[in-house]
Design a protein around this motif. Structure first.
Motif, short mmCIF file in Angstrom:
data_model
loop_
_atom_site.label_atom_id
_atom_site.label_comp_id
_atom_site.label_asym_id
_atom_site.label_seq_id
_atom_site.Cartn_x
_atom_site.Cartn_y
_atom_site.Cartn_z
N ASP A 123 1.55 4.92 -3.98
CA ASP A 123 2.28 3.85 -3.32
C ASP A 123 2.45 4.21 -1.85
OD1 ASP A 123 3.26 2.19 -5.79
OD2 ASP A 123 3.75 4.28 -6.25
N LEU A 139 -0.29 -0.17 -3.92
CA LEU A 139 0.86 -0.28 -4.81
C LEU A 139 0.41 0.01 -6.22
CD1 LEU A 139 3.90 -1.12 -4.65
CD2 LEU A 139 3.18 -3.42 -5.29
N LEU A 219 8.06 1.48 -1.13
CA LEU A 219 7.01 2.42 -0.72
C LEU A 219 7.66 3.64 -0.07
CD1 LEU A 219 4.55 -0.09 0.98
CD2 LEU A 219 4.48 0.74 -1.38
#
Length: 282
Positions: A123, A139, A219
């Motif tokens: 991520d 992701l 993130l």
């Protein structure tokens, strides 16, 4: 191939991400066809200078955007000669190879996740702060494409609501405030000659945009490349990190970090190669 607003680069890259031969030229040409001929001239040059061994198996391209799905037509904001230019099919016809085109910052995300500063991370955000500003998002271990293939365009996150008019038509976009083009327009000098105040403001605005993205998508990491960011160096990254920490206040976002991309000048063409390899595997 890396297609940017300032320069064009062609290279041969092997399956380990090593650049074997490279040629580059300024992004110049009186019209779209002339610019395309500059690009294919670079391709011919690297093919002629290729080391002996296996022949190229795929053509991968990272280009400024936006573009249509699968990179069939490109309209880079910083390359006015190309609007709806059929880059993918034109290159396929000239090279005889399967050709895959994607946004240059998405290509960077593939490269940094492959052998760069985000290797082994599932991520992260990858950014390019150069002539323009772009981004790519990984992701859950997957590069995000979006409906038309343009996911990750962090350059058009608004960081100054009453700011400068962007080439996209909006006001206050990160690209309109922090790109090399914007810095040159405001200061009258190239970014390499920018003073500390400009360097720190640019970093602050990048950190502001990153804070929104890492909070939205959970993130922990942003890696930043591009001639402006890497040229500005430590003061830019310190300002960006400080602004990220001021703005990303939810508990899961507080530990997010901004760091320089790991591949330096090779990142764009390694990313283009990764675009090609990704296309072959799909």
């Amino acid at each position: 191939m890396d297609v940017g607003g300032t320069k064009l680069v062609a290279a041969i890259v092997d399956g380990r991400g090593q650049v074997l031969v490279e040629r580059r030229a300024p992004t110049t040409g009186s019209d779209g066809e002339a610019l395309f001929e500059v690009l294919v001239g670079l391709v011919d040059g690297v093919l002629a200078g290729a080391p002996s061994g296996p022949a190229p198996v795929v053509c991968g391209v990272g280009s400024g955007g936006p573009m249509t799905a699968d990179g069939a037509e490109v309209s880079p904001l910083n390359i006015r000669q190309w609007r709806d230019f059929p880059l993918r099919d034109r290159l396929a016809a000239r090279t005889g190879l399967g050709t895959f085109v994607d946004n240059d910052a998405k290509a960077l995300a593939l490269a940094e996740g492959w052998i760069g500063a985000a290797a082994g991370r599932r991520d992260f955000l990858a950014m390019v702060v150069s002539t323009g500003v772009g981004g790519g998002i990984v992701l859950d271990g997957r590069l995000l494409d979006g409906d038309s293939g343009n996911a990750g365009h962090i350059g058009h996150v608004v960081v100054e609501p009453e700011g400068r008019r962007c080439r996209c038509g909006a006001a206050g976009c990160l690209e309109a405030e922090a790109s090399g083009t914007a810095i040159a327009d405001v200061t009258g000098r190239p970014p390499a000659e920018a003073g500390l105040a400009v360097v720190e403001r640019t970093g602050t605005l990048v950190g502001r945009a990153v804070a929104s993205v890492v909070t939205l998508l959970d993130l922990p990491l942003a890696v930043v490349a591009g001639s402006v960011a890497l040229g500005f160096g430590a003061p830019f990254f310190a300002a960006a990190q400080a602004e990220l920490e001021r703005r990303a206040r939810l508990s899961y976002a507080r530990g997010a970090v901004i760091r320089p991309a790991g591949l330096g000048a090779d990142g764009p063409v390694v990313g283009a190669a990764a675009v090609g390899f990704r296309g072959l595997a799909s």
